[in-house]
Design an enzyme around this catalytic site. Structure first.
Site, PDB file in Angstrom:
ATOM      1  N   ASN A  29     -21.591  58.959 -53.510  1.00 43.40           N
ATOM      2  CA  ASN A  29     -21.812  57.517 -53.639  1.00 43.40           C
ATOM      3  C   ASN A  29     -22.757  57.328 -54.831  1.00 43.40           C
ATOM      4  O   ASN A  29     -23.939  57.623 -54.744  1.00 43.40           O
ATOM      5  CB  ASN A  29     -22.455  56.997 -52.344  1.00 43.40           C
ATOM      6  CG  ASN A  29     -22.606  55.495 -52.358  1.00 43.40           C
ATOM      7  OD1 ASN A  29     -22.356  54.841 -53.360  1.00 43.40           O
ATOM      8  ND2 ASN A  29     -23.038  54.942 -51.231  1.00 43.40           N
ATOM      9  N   LYS A  78     -26.060  59.447 -53.954  1.00 39.57           N
ATOM     10  CA  LYS A  78     -26.190  60.023 -52.613  1.00 39.57           C
ATOM     11  C   LYS A  78     -24.978  60.903 -52.413  1.00 39.57           C
ATOM     12  O   LYS A  78     -23.850  60.464 -52.680  1.00 39.57           O
ATOM     13  CB  LYS A  78     -26.162  58.929 -51.546  1.00 39.57           C
ATOM     14  CG  LYS A  78     -27.428  58.136 -51.458  1.00 39.57           C
ATOM     15  CD  LYS A  78     -27.364  57.187 -50.274  1.00 39.57           C
ATOM     16  CE  LYS A  78     -28.360  56.084 -50.463  1.00 39.57           C
ATOM     17  NZ  LYS A  78     -27.959  54.810 -49.920  1.00 39.57           N
ATOM     18  N   ARG A 107     -17.045  56.889 -53.091  1.00 38.69           N
ATOM     19  CA  ARG A 107     -17.101  55.476 -52.730  1.00 38.69           C
ATOM     20  C   ARG A 107     -16.918  54.642 -53.994  1.00 38.69           C
ATOM     21  O   ARG A 107     -17.607  54.851 -54.985  1.00 38.69           O
ATOM     22  CB  ARG A 107     -18.452  55.161 -52.123  1.00 38.69           C
ATOM     23  CG  ARG A 107     -18.553  53.724 -51.758  1.00 38.69           C
ATOM     24  CD  ARG A 107     -19.910  53.395 -51.249  1.00 38.69           C
ATOM     25  NE  ARG A 107     -19.839  52.124 -50.570  1.00 38.69           N
ATOM     26  CZ  ARG A 107     -20.741  51.722 -49.718  1.00 38.69           C
ATOM     27  NH1 ARG A 107     -21.746  52.492 -49.417  1.00 38.69           N
ATOM     28  NH2 ARG A 107     -20.628  50.556 -49.149  1.00 38.69           N
ATOM     29  N   HIS A 134     -17.838  45.973 -47.696  1.00 43.92           N
ATOM     30  CA  HIS A 134     -18.315  46.712 -46.522  1.00 43.92           C
ATOM     31  C   HIS A 134     -17.152  47.171 -45.646  1.00 43.92           C
ATOM     32  O   HIS A 134     -17.334  47.449 -44.455  1.00 43.92           O
ATOM     33  CB  HIS A 134     -19.242  45.859 -45.627  1.00 43.92           C
ATOM     34  CG  HIS A 134     -20.576  45.555 -46.216  1.00 43.92           C
ATOM     35  ND1 HIS A 134     -21.188  44.332 -46.017  1.00 43.92           N
ATOM     36  CD2 HIS A 134     -21.408  46.287 -46.977  1.00 43.92           C
ATOM     37  CE1 HIS A 134     -22.355  44.325 -46.641  1.00 43.92           C
ATOM     38  NE2 HIS A 134     -22.515  45.501 -47.246  1.00 43.92           N
ATOM     39  N   GLY A 137     -27.342  44.627 -42.922  1.00 50.14           N
ATOM     40  CA  GLY A 137     -28.287  45.536 -43.585  1.00 50.14           C
ATOM     41  C   GLY A 137     -28.950  44.776 -44.708  1.00 50.14           C
ATOM     42  O   GLY A 137     -29.227  43.587 -44.569  1.00 50.14           O
ATOM     43  N   ARG A 183     -29.690  38.180 -51.368  1.00 50.31           N
ATOM     44  CA  ARG A 183     -28.543  37.372 -51.797  1.00 50.31           C
ATOM     45  C   ARG A 183     -28.405  36.128 -50.924  1.00 50.31           C
ATOM     46  O   ARG A 183     -28.649  36.173 -49.715  1.00 50.31           O
ATOM     47  CB  ARG A 183     -27.253  38.193 -51.702  1.00 50.31           C
ATOM     48  CG  ARG A 183     -27.034  39.075 -52.909  1.00 50.31           C
ATOM     49  CD  ARG A 183     -25.870  40.002 -52.722  1.00 50.31           C
ATOM     50  NE  ARG A 183     -26.288  41.301 -52.203  1.00 50.31           N
ATOM     51  CZ  ARG A 183     -25.462  42.222 -51.755  1.00 50.31           C
ATOM     52  NH1 ARG A 183     -24.174  42.004 -51.725  1.00 50.31           N
ATOM     53  NH2 ARG A 183     -25.922  43.378 -51.313  1.00 50.31           N
ATOM     54  N   GLY A 238     -28.763  48.512 -40.949  1.00 48.00           N
ATOM     55  CA  GLY A 238     -30.215  48.531 -40.711  1.00 48.00           C
ATOM     56  C   GLY A 238     -30.715  47.501 -39.720  1.00 48.00           C
ATOM     57  O   GLY A 238     -31.387  47.843 -38.742  1.00 48.00           O
ATOM     58  N   GLU A 263     -20.865  55.454 -43.181  1.00 53.20           N
ATOM     59  CA  GLU A 263     -19.854  55.245 -44.221  1.00 53.20           C
ATOM     60  C   GLU A 263     -19.431  56.566 -44.863  1.00 53.20           C
ATOM     61  O   GLU A 263     -18.263  56.745 -45.210  1.00 53.20           O
ATOM     62  CB  GLU A 263     -20.403  54.269 -45.276  1.00 53.20           C
ATOM     63  CG  GLU A 263     -20.449  52.851 -44.714  1.00 53.20           C
ATOM     64  CD  GLU A 263     -21.400  51.935 -45.448  1.00 53.20           C
ATOM     65  OE1 GLU A 263     -22.610  52.242 -45.458  1.00 53.20           O
ATOM     66  OE2 GLU A 263     -20.956  50.935 -45.999  1.00 53.20           O
TER      67      GLU A 263
HETATM   68  P1  AMP Z   1     -29.322  49.016 -44.681  1.00 48.69           P
HETATM   69  O1  AMP Z   1     -28.908  48.265 -45.904  1.00 48.69           O
HETATM   70  O2  AMP Z   1     -28.241  49.137 -43.674  1.00 48.69           O
HETATM   71  O3  AMP Z   1     -30.015  50.317 -44.980  1.00 48.69           O
HETATM   72  O4  AMP Z   1     -30.432  48.094 -43.966  1.00 48.69           O
HETATM   73  C1  AMP Z   1     -31.686  47.916 -44.554  1.00 48.69           C
HETATM   74  C2  AMP Z   1     -32.437  46.816 -43.863  1.00 48.69           C
HETATM   75  O5  AMP Z   1     -32.456  47.003 -42.438  1.00 48.69           O
HETATM   76  C3  AMP Z   1     -33.898  46.822 -44.257  1.00 48.69           C
HETATM   77  O6  AMP Z   1     -34.106  46.067 -45.403  1.00 48.69           O
HETATM   78  C4  AMP Z   1     -34.573  46.200 -43.094  1.00 48.69           C
HETATM   79  O7  AMP Z   1     -34.678  44.817 -43.334  1.00 48.69           O
HETATM   80  C5  AMP Z   1     -33.625  46.389 -41.923  1.00 48.69           C
HETATM   81  N1  AMP Z   1     -34.223  47.183 -40.845  1.00 48.69           N
HETATM   82  C6  AMP Z   1     -34.311  48.527 -40.719  1.00 48.69           C
HETATM   83  N2  AMP Z   1     -34.951  48.859 -39.586  1.00 48.69           N
HETATM   84  C7  AMP Z   1     -35.308  47.708 -38.967  1.00 48.69           C
HETATM   85  C8  AMP Z   1     -35.994  47.372 -37.763  1.00 48.69           C
HETATM   86  N3  AMP Z   1     -36.463  48.319 -36.943  1.00 48.69           N
HETATM   87  N4  AMP Z   1     -36.146  46.072 -37.465  1.00 48.69           N
HETATM   88  C9  AMP Z   1     -35.696  45.106 -38.282  1.00 48.69           C
HETATM   89  N5  AMP Z   1     -35.031  45.361 -39.416  1.00 48.69           N
HETATM   90  C10 AMP Z   1     -34.835  46.630 -39.770  1.00 48.69           C
END
Ligand code: AMP
Length: 609
Positions: free
Chosen positions: A7, A14, A81, A170, A200, A231, A320, A378
């Site tokens: 990726n 990654k 990816r 996604h 996320g 965004r 996330g 993913e």
């Molecule tokens: P991702 O793009 O899937 O890696 O998600 C990243 C986002 O998930 C981060 O910017 C956080 O805002 C959110 N996140 C991760 N852990 C937590 C948590 N325990 N509680 C709330 N938001 C979280």
């Protein structure tokens, strides 16, 4: 198989080597700030400085390390990816120089993502030239979206010339978690309507109807839809005009909406939901509002997508925020009771997911709609898609048997109750001639099908009688009658429109059952084994040797010991391919999109020249 998954971003990389069956990581590497000060890489958990001028240089260091780390095992294929597949790619595709060129052609619609993705592909191919490289696109899973969900309401000539349409993103994650949900529910994904919420840094929702994406919240670019980290998501397009009238340049508008909006813009504290939740708990009004707007938008989409699919069986939270934030899941779910989705507050608080234990159910036992937290992966999905292509290329070698293709004119299947209403009490259908599928026959009897606009006379009844009434018409018939018939597999009549039937004895009101039949192949299990497919697979069939050769995508496979090998299409489809009696189709590999692209390009070039 060991699949190397790559990726590649503009300054980050990654990669991992994954066993596609178990999902086990045999090695992983993250590279940051390539070509910048402080460039470093984390190989199997340990950080070390990295001396590479660009992504290609980084891959030349990373890939041999990954291979060495395998201790004698080999990499079977590389999965890449690629964010935007544009109109050229609607499935994972084996990479060739033509495919690289087509990815390059999409630079204009994905200027941030596709150039580094392609740089990674080119570098990896030069380092590992002897294994297949497969591109897996974030947009591809949404290629099944119907036109009504895909089109913007703008001048169609401009839209077509510029490819201004919705693609969705996604897709790798939405597909992966929909399968996890189905497995958890011990059902086939092709029997379920699932709403997946990928929350996320980027956020999107997808409506996945019987395994196929039919709507998603991101559009032509990943800016549409939900509130995201930075965004904006949905916005009145009039505001774009106003901002420029107010003196903002194009680049300023771009940066404002992509990098300074969303949670960051609303909260004023940044894009990380953890910080926003912490501040909200301390009473920060802006952070509270950011959470409310975020959750409200997701809930709005869930309601809309339940309406789009005519119901929902499961709602899945992932990425996330979706996987980790009980607060956000609670806020989104607390007012979904009306649609039969009831959150179990304790389970929601306890929810924990990981690659090892990827699904946690957070709905109550009596909740008709299952609420699930699922760990997206993913990289594993990319590894599986790459492995599928490798396997399909092996399996379909030598599968050169033709499939007889038959055109089904409009027809109707009736219940005994309807037969008696139309032809008189105790009436039994009479056989005119047998059909190719054992036990099926065309009847002497016909009826008139009455739609809101017009009616079709002499519509042939097929016997024997069935438990449900079903009228199968073409798209042309649908417009003629004035009905909105969905494309469905035979027997799947729930929530389809009804119509009035007129027979010699009386009339009968069908409450539902008017469909356009999903083009399909009937197969005996022996045929399915020969072609390497299973019941409910979706394949492609090429019609060759006619004056209008055509590849039918989206062909449903139905396997039963009662069936004889035959593909069924409707009159519109038959005419489109200029099909004559005795025609045969060739089953293309379900995943070898490269063959498809090559074929399309060859045909196009011939015409263009
Ligand atoms: P991702 O793009 O899937 O890696 O998600 C990243 C986002 O998930 C981060 O910017 C956080 O805002 C959110 N996140 C991760 N852990 C937590 C948590 N325990 N509680 C709330 N938001 C979280």
């Amino acid at each position: 198989m060991h699949i190397l998954v790559i990726n590649c971003g503009s300054s980050s990389l990654k990669s991992s080597v994954i066993d596609h069956r178990t999902g086990a990581r045999v090695g992983s590497c993250v590279v940051e700030r390539v070509g910048q000060e402080g460039s470093r890489m984390r190989f199997n958990g340990e950080w070390e400085p990295l001396d590479a001028p660009n992504i290609e240089g980084a891959l030349k260091i990373v890939v041999p390390r990954m291979v060495e780390n395998l201790g004698g095992a080999t990499i079977t294929a590389v999965g890449h990816r690629v964010v935007h597949g544009g109109v050229a790619f609607d499935r994972p595709t084996l990479i060739t120089p033509e495919v690289e060129k087509a990815i390059e052609d999409n630079f204009q619609i994905a200027p941030l993502h596709n150039p580094p993705n392609l740089a990674g592909i080119r570098a990896a191919r030069s380092v590992l030239p002897d294994v297949p490289h497969i591109a897996v696109f974030d947009t591809a899973f949404h290629a099944t979206m119907p036109r009504r969900a895909r089109e913007y309401a703008i001048d169609h000539k401009v839209a077509e010339a510029k490819n201004y349409r919705r693609f969705g993103f996604h897709g790798i994650s939405h597909e992966f978690v929909s399968h996890l949900a189905a497995k958890h529910m011990e059902q086939d994904v092709r029997d379920l309507r699932i709403i997946t919420c990928h929350l996320g840094n980027g956020c999107s929702v997808a409506a996945i109807e019987y395994g196929r994406s039919v709507e998603t919240s991101m559009g032509m670019t990943p800016l549409e839809g939900l509130v995201m980290g930075t965004r904006v998501g949905d916005l009145d397009p009039g505001l774009l005009i106003q901002m420029q009238r107010d003196g903002m340049s194009l680049d300023e508008v771009d940066a404002f909406l992509n990098r300074d909006s969303g949670l960051k813009g609303l909260s004023g504290v940044g894009n990380d939901m953890r910080d926003i939740e912490a501040r909200a708990a301390e009473g920060d009004e802006r952070c509270r509002l950011a959470i409310q707007v975020f959750a409200h938008r997701v809930r709005k989409y869930i309601g809309a997508y339940a309406a789009v699919m005519g119901g929902v069986d499961a709602i899945v939270f992932t990425a996330g925020i979706g996987e980790n934030s009980e607060v956000i899941r609670h806020r989104i779910s607390q007012r979904l009771d009306y649609m039969g989705a009831v959150l179990h507050e304790d389970l929601n608080r306890d929810a924990k997911v990981s690659h090892e234990s990827p699904v946690f159910e957070i709905s109550t036992r009596n909740s008709r709609v299952r609420l699930l937290v699922a760990a997206t992966d993913e990289s594993l999905q990319i590894a599986r898609e790459a492995a599928k292509i490798v396997e399909a290329r092996q399996a379909t070698k030598g599968a050169e048997r033709g499939i007889p293709v038959a055109v089904s004119a409009r027809h109707i299947h009736l219940t005994q109750e309807a037969v008696e209403a139309l032809f008189g009490p105790g009436y039994k259908l009479t056989e005119r001639n047998p059909l190719s599928q054992p036990g099926q026959f065309a009847c002497n009897e016909t009826v008139t099908v009455v739609g809101p606009k017009r009616q079709l006379e002499n519509v042939r009844i097929l016997g024997p009688t069935r438990p449900d009434n079903q009228v199968e018409i073409s798209r042309t018939d649908e417009f003629f009658l004035g009905l909105d018939a969905p494309v469905r597999a035979s027997g799947d009549v729930a929530n389809s429109p009804g119509c009035k039937l007129v027979g010699p004895h009386g009339t009968y009101e069908m409450k539902q059952g008017v469909i356009c039949a999903w083009r399909h192949i009937h197969m005996h299990p022996d045929d399915a084994e020969y072609f390497g497919v299973s019941d409910k697979d979706v394949v492609e069939v090429a019609i060759q040797g006619t004056s209008r050769e055509l590849i039918f995508g989206d062909v449903l496979v139905r396997v039963s010991p009662k069936y004889k090998l035959e593909m069924h299409i409707d009159t519109d489809e038959g005419n489109a391919a200029e099909l004559s009696k005795g025609a045969e189709g060739a089953l293309l590999s379900a995943t070898d999109g490269n063959a498809l692209l090559r074929r399309r390009k060859t045909r196009f070039d011939e015409v263009a020249e």
